[in-house]
Design an enzyme around this catalytic site. Structure first.
Site, PDB file in Angstrom:
ATOM      1  N   GLU A 178      42.422  34.672  48.319  1.00 52.32           N
ATOM      2  CA  GLU A 178      43.518  35.602  48.618  1.00 52.32           C
ATOM      3  C   GLU A 178      44.036  35.444  50.040  1.00 52.32           C
ATOM      4  O   GLU A 178      44.828  36.256  50.502  1.00 52.32           O
ATOM      5  CB  GLU A 178      43.127  37.053  48.301  1.00 52.32           C
ATOM      6  CG  GLU A 178      41.778  37.484  48.784  1.00 52.32           C
ATOM      7  CD  GLU A 178      41.347  38.851  48.249  1.00 52.32           C
ATOM      8  OE1 GLU A 178      42.147  39.559  47.646  1.00 52.32           O
ATOM      9  OE2 GLU A 178      40.179  39.199  48.491  1.00 52.32           O
TER      10      GLU A 178
ATOM     11  N   ASP B 297      46.973  39.989  47.535  1.00 52.32           N
ATOM     12  CA  ASP B 297      46.800  39.675  48.953  1.00 52.32           C
ATOM     13  C   ASP B 297      47.314  38.279  49.286  1.00 52.32           C
ATOM     14  O   ASP B 297      47.852  38.053  50.374  1.00 52.32           O
ATOM     15  CB  ASP B 297      45.323  39.811  49.353  1.00 52.32           C
ATOM     16  CG  ASP B 297      44.968  41.260  49.649  1.00 52.32           C
ATOM     17  OD1 ASP B 297      45.767  41.922  50.342  1.00 52.32           O
ATOM     18  OD2 ASP B 297      43.930  41.731  49.162  1.00 52.32           O
TER      19      ASP B 297
ATOM     20  N   CYS C 260      43.191  37.234  39.173  1.00 50.54           N
ATOM     21  CA  CYS C 260      42.910  38.658  38.923  1.00 50.54           C
ATOM     22  C   CYS C 260      43.897  39.572  39.630  1.00 50.54           C
ATOM     23  O   CYS C 260      43.803  40.783  39.514  1.00 50.54           O
ATOM     24  CB  CYS C 260      41.475  39.008  39.301  1.00 50.54           C
ATOM     25  SG  CYS C 260      41.141  38.803  41.054  1.00 50.54           S
TER      26      CYS C 260
ATOM     27  N   HIS D  24      33.649  62.150  30.468  1.00 52.85           N
ATOM     28  CA  HIS D  24      33.538  61.746  29.074  1.00 52.85           C
ATOM     29  C   HIS D  24      34.797  62.058  28.288  1.00 52.85           C
ATOM     30  O   HIS D  24      35.157  61.327  27.367  1.00 52.85           O
ATOM     31  CB  HIS D  24      32.335  62.425  28.422  1.00 52.85           C
ATOM     32  CG  HIS D  24      31.141  61.543  28.391  1.00 52.85           C
ATOM     33  ND1 HIS D  24      29.913  61.920  28.843  1.00 52.85           N
ATOM     34  CD2 HIS D  24      30.998  60.262  27.971  1.00 52.85           C
ATOM     35  CE1 HIS D  24      29.065  60.930  28.703  1.00 52.85           C
ATOM     36  NE2 HIS D  24      29.702  59.907  28.189  1.00 52.85           N
TER      37      HIS D  24
END
Ligand code: PEP
Ligand code: MG
Length: 537
Positions: A427, A451, A498, A187
């Site tokens: 990928e 990749d 991504c 936290h």
């Protein structure tokens, strides 16, 4: 110069003297006590602690908003928790001791139970138990809380920081912090991110003799330099100045859509690897999570996590993100990401081995557990399921069949599930080249350029000495991306990127031109890319 490395919690840099925090709680001594009188003292301390926590909650609400302040609501509940209080009462009655001692023993016992749990999120809650127990002891003894013992701003150094210590630290004197222990899901780390405090956690041993030494904390890279040499200091300070002026300018893009002048909109999402990073997603103003690397959740366990463990983690993420989509990539282990308890045989060429979806198809039990958890989490938010390391059409069809089986099972059991989009990562060059055949099978593609570059250029992405052969802008990779985008669109699927290339600002115009629908990047890069998109024609 001393160099320490940990995990960067918040992308910013702090420079200044190190100051080890002082905790003013005296060691707890066991004394004899009359049970009723000690219980009355405990109740008074409990009331004071709850009042203090209510004040802290109000302070945190103003500083970091509801999400960040929630921990103090939880702490109020924990102070009043029936099991916790019963344990204190039992020790008082059974051992006829003082309340401080009963609280200290109860706190240690409860913290140990949490610390031994499999779920990393629950393990982190041991720090919360410790935190509320310390507070109760302070209330009982009348001791003051944690403080920064310095007049000028400092970088706080500590073994670890509890959430309330993080919020209580006087921000006007806090440049950043570095902790020996802690993780990005604690936290304190979540609060540091939300408060915008440059921080590095988990650097290992921190020598108190370094108190007062000048240091720089690089929250981008996770590096800490104590007594930096001139060249290191100049480099880090230049990066700091640049980051600060950039980040100030970028704030203007908060809350805005990522849309070009000509009206072309791109969905701008964030990549994360744990529920603890959700705060960073919200803070970055990302429009969703485009890649949740679920394998990190598996790596934190000592044995295969249960469906309940996974469900709890995924549910927490989708709930926190409300109506924003979360793309969960199914387990992507193998190659550089190994999990000892899976007992995978050593491989000559692990990057070409049993990894990603291949492993899930070979280990249907693990895959089934994860798919069930994801489908259940989908009842609480927007879930997309994405398969990594696809090379052939049959793999996608087999994976979809496993999803359909899991769905049918859960329906038959009467368990609540939700709708999900299904997508795959592109990928491997094979997947890119047959993307016309793959597109009709899925709702979306997400191009994993890390990749895809490694396999297209035949350059090991882990290799420390092949930088000159790793042309991230290689025309072969860019052509594959173009081909994938065209094939996705021809079949009504959306396409995102991504991999790290998604954050390459020099390529943003090209990606927009290709009609890339979504870019998913590290949270700290979101606003910079939005700015780039918004300034395009
Ligand atoms: C990629 O390969 O580009 C990707 C996003 O996945 P990872 O980096 O986790 O392999
Ligand atoms: Mg990959």
């Amino acid at each position: 110069m001393i160099e320490l490395t940990g995990q960067g919690v918040y992308g910013a840099i702090a420079a200044g003297p190190l100051k080890f925090i002082k905790r003013t709680t005296a060691p707890v001594v066991r004394r004899a006590g009359e049970p009723d009188a000690e219980w009355a003292r405990f109740e008074a301390a409990q009331a004071q602690a709850i009042a203090e926590l209510a004040d802290l909650h109000a302070q945190a609400l103003a500083e970091v908003g509801e999400q960040g302040a929630m921990v103090f609501e939880v702490h109020q509940m924990m102070v009043a928790d029936e099991d916790y209080c019963d344990s204190v009462r039992d020790i008082l009655a059974g051992e006829r001791v003082n309340a401080e001692y009963a609280v200290s023993v109860t706190g240690s016992n409860f913290a140990r139970i949490f610390a031994e749990m499999d779920d990393p999120y629950m393990r982190e809650r041991a720090a919360d138990v410790h935190d509320i127990s310390e507070r109760l002891i302070r209330c009982l003894t009348g001791a003051a809380g944690v403080g920064i013992d310095a007049d000028a701003p400092v970088i706080v150094a500590a073994d670890d920081l509890t959430p309330s210590e993080t919020v209580q630290l006087d921000k006007s004197r806090l440049l950043g912090f570095v902790t020996a222990r802690g993780s990005t899901t604690s936290h304190s780390a979540i609060l540091a991110r939300t408060l915008g405090i440059p921080a590095v956690v988990g650097v290992g041993e921190l020598d108190e003799a370094l108190d007062g030494e000048y240091a720089v904390v690089n929250g981008f890279t996770g590096e800490v330099f104590v007594r930096p040499d001139e060249a290191t200091l100049a480099t880090v300070l230049a990066a700091k100045a640049e980051a600060e002026s950039r980040s100030e300018l970028l704030q203007a893009y908060r809350g805005r859509p990522s849309v070009t002048q000509g009206g072309r909109q791109v969905e701008l999402c964030a990549n994360i690897g744990s529920p603890g990073e959700v705060g960073a997603v919200l803070e970055s103003d990302a429009e969703g999570v485009g890649l949740f690397r679920t394998e990190f959740g598996f790596m934190e366990h000592e044995s295969t996590p249960s469906e309940e463990d996974l469900f709890a983690a995924y549910k927490a993420v989708v709930e926190a993100l409300g109506d924003r989509r979360v793309v969960f990539r199914t387990l992507d282990v193998g190659a550089d990401k190994q999990i000892p308890y899976l007992d995978l045989a050593p491989e000559e060429n692990p990057a070409l081995g049993l990894r990603g979806l291949r492993l899930c198809l070979r280990r249907p039990e693990i895959f089934r557990t994860q798919l069930r958890a994801l489908l259940r989490a989908a009842a609480f938010g927007r879930v997309a399921i994405m398969f990594p390391m696809v090379a052939s059409l049959w793999e996608v069809q087999a994976a979809k069949a496993r999803v359909a089986e899991a769905r049918a099972e859960l329906e038959a059991e009467g368990v609540a599930i939700g709708a999900t989009e299904i997508g795959i990562m592109i990928e491997t060059p094979a997947a890119a080249l047959i993307s016309d055949q793959l597109a009709p099978e899925v709702d979306f593609f997400s191009i994993g350029t890390n990749d895809l570059t490694q396999y297209t250029l035949a350059v090991d992405r882990q290799h420390p000495d092949l930088a000159e052969f790793t042309d991230t802008h290689h025309e072969a990779v860019l052509r594959l991306i173009a081909q994938v985008a065209a094939n996705a669109h021809a079949h009504g699927a959306w396409v995102g990127i991504c991999g790290e290339l998604g954050a390459d600002l020099t390529l943003t115009p090209r990606f927009v031109e290709l009609g890339i629908d979504e870019l998913s990047v590290a949270p700290a890069s979101v606003l910079a890319i939005r700015e780039r998109i918004c300034t395009l024609d």
